[in-house]
Design a protein around this motif. Structure first.
Motif, short mmCIF file in Angstrom:
data_model
loop_
_atom_site.label_atom_id
_atom_site.label_comp_id
_atom_site.label_asym_id
_atom_site.label_seq_id
_atom_site.Cartn_x
_atom_site.Cartn_y
_atom_site.Cartn_z
N VAL A 124 0.84 -1.21 0.00
CA VAL A 124 0.00 0.00 0.00
C VAL A 124 0.87 1.25 0.00
O VAL A 124 0.69 2.15 -0.84
CB VAL A 124 -0.97 0.00 1.20
N LEU A 125 1.83 1.32 0.92
CA LEU A 125 2.71 2.49 0.96
C LEU A 125 3.59 2.54 -0.28
O LEU A 125 3.88 3.62 -0.81
CB LEU A 125 3.57 2.48 2.22
N GLY A 126 4.01 1.37 -0.76
CA GLY A 126 4.82 1.31 -1.97
C GLY A 126 4.09 1.89 -3.16
O GLY A 126 4.67 2.60 -3.99
N SER A 127 2.80 1.60 -3.25
CA SER A 127 1.98 2.14 -4.34
C SER A 127 1.89 3.66 -4.25
O SER A 127 2.01 4.36 -5.25
CB SER A 127 0.59 1.51 -4.28
N LYS A 128 1.71 4.16 -3.03
CA LYS A 128 1.64 5.62 -2.84
C LYS A 128 2.97 6.29 -3.17
O LYS A 128 3.00 7.37 -3.77
CB LYS A 128 1.21 5.94 -1.41
N LEU A 129 4.07 5.65 -2.78
CA LEU A 129 5.39 6.20 -3.11
C LEU A 129 5.61 6.18 -4.62
O LEU A 129 6.15 7.13 -5.19
CB LEU A 129 6.50 5.44 -2.39
N SER A 130 5.18 5.11 -5.27
CA SER A 130 5.32 5.02 -6.73
C SER A 130 4.54 6.13 -7.42
O SER A 130 5.01 6.71 -8.40
CB SER A 130 4.85 3.65 -7.23
N GLU A 131 3.34 6.42 -6.91
CA GLU A 131 2.54 7.52 -7.47
C GLU A 131 3.28 8.85 -7.34
O GLU A 131 3.12 9.74 -8.17
CB GLU A 131 1.19 7.61 -6.78
N ALA A 132 4.10 8.97 -6.29
CA ALA A 132 4.88 10.19 -6.07
C ALA A 132 6.24 10.13 -6.77
O ALA A 132 7.13 10.93 -6.50
CB ALA A 132 5.07 10.43 -4.57
N LYS A 133 6.40 9.14 -7.67
CA LYS A 133 7.62 8.97 -8.48
C LYS A 133 8.81 8.42 -7.70
O LYS A 133 9.96 8.59 -8.11
CB LYS A 133 8.02 10.27 -9.19
N PHE A 134 8.56 7.74 -6.60
CA PHE A 134 9.60 7.05 -5.85
C PHE A 134 9.36 5.55 -6.01
O PHE A 134 8.69 4.93 -5.19
CB PHE A 134 9.56 7.44 -4.36
N THR A 135 9.87 4.97 -7.09
CA THR A 135 9.58 3.57 -7.40
C THR A 135 10.66 2.62 -6.92
O THR A 135 10.40 1.44 -6.70
CB THR A 135 9.39 3.37 -8.92
N LYS A 136 11.87 3.10 -6.76
CA LYS A 136 13.00 2.26 -6.36
C LYS A 136 13.48 2.67 -4.96
O LYS A 136 13.35 3.82 -4.54
CB LYS A 136 14.17 2.42 -7.35
N ALA A 137 14.07 1.71 -4.28
CA ALA A 137 14.61 1.99 -2.95
C ALA A 137 15.65 3.10 -3.00
O ALA A 137 15.72 3.93 -2.10
CB ALA A 137 15.19 0.71 -2.34
N TYR A 138 16.44 3.14 -4.08
CA TYR A 138 17.46 4.18 -4.17
C TYR A 138 16.85 5.57 -4.34
O TYR A 138 17.49 6.57 -3.98
CB TYR A 138 18.51 3.88 -5.25
#
Length: 90
Positions: A30-44
């Protein structure tokens, strides 16, 4: 020293590589999806933000809460893992 999860130990022990954001301790689908929407798709990508904020716990936790609605434990777990990863690899 507090105990850490297996996910934390695995993350800290390995190079960052192209790990997805969901590989970060405290960050699930869930949080990963929200981060991806904010253009943070990779751990780096998240590591970069962590470094931009000078590894400051208060600033990073606040940013994570604001960006993906993480709770204090999730944000704290992510901060702890990134800080430990930096100590190990940088």
């Amino acid at each position: 020293m507090c105990s850490t999860s297996q996910k934390h130990r695995d993350f800290v022990s390995e190079p960052m590589g192209d790990n997805l954001v969901t590989e970060l301790p405290g960050i699930g689908s869930v949080l990963g999806s929200k981060l991806s929407e904010a253009k943070f798709t990779k751990a780096y990508n998240v590591l970069g933000q962590f470094l931009v904020l000078d590894k400051n716990e208060e600033l990073f936790v606040g940013w994570l809460k604001e960006t993906c609605s993480a709770n204090s434990k999730q944000a704290g777990d992510c901060y702890t893992a990134l800080n430990a990863w930096c100590d190990e690899h940088l």
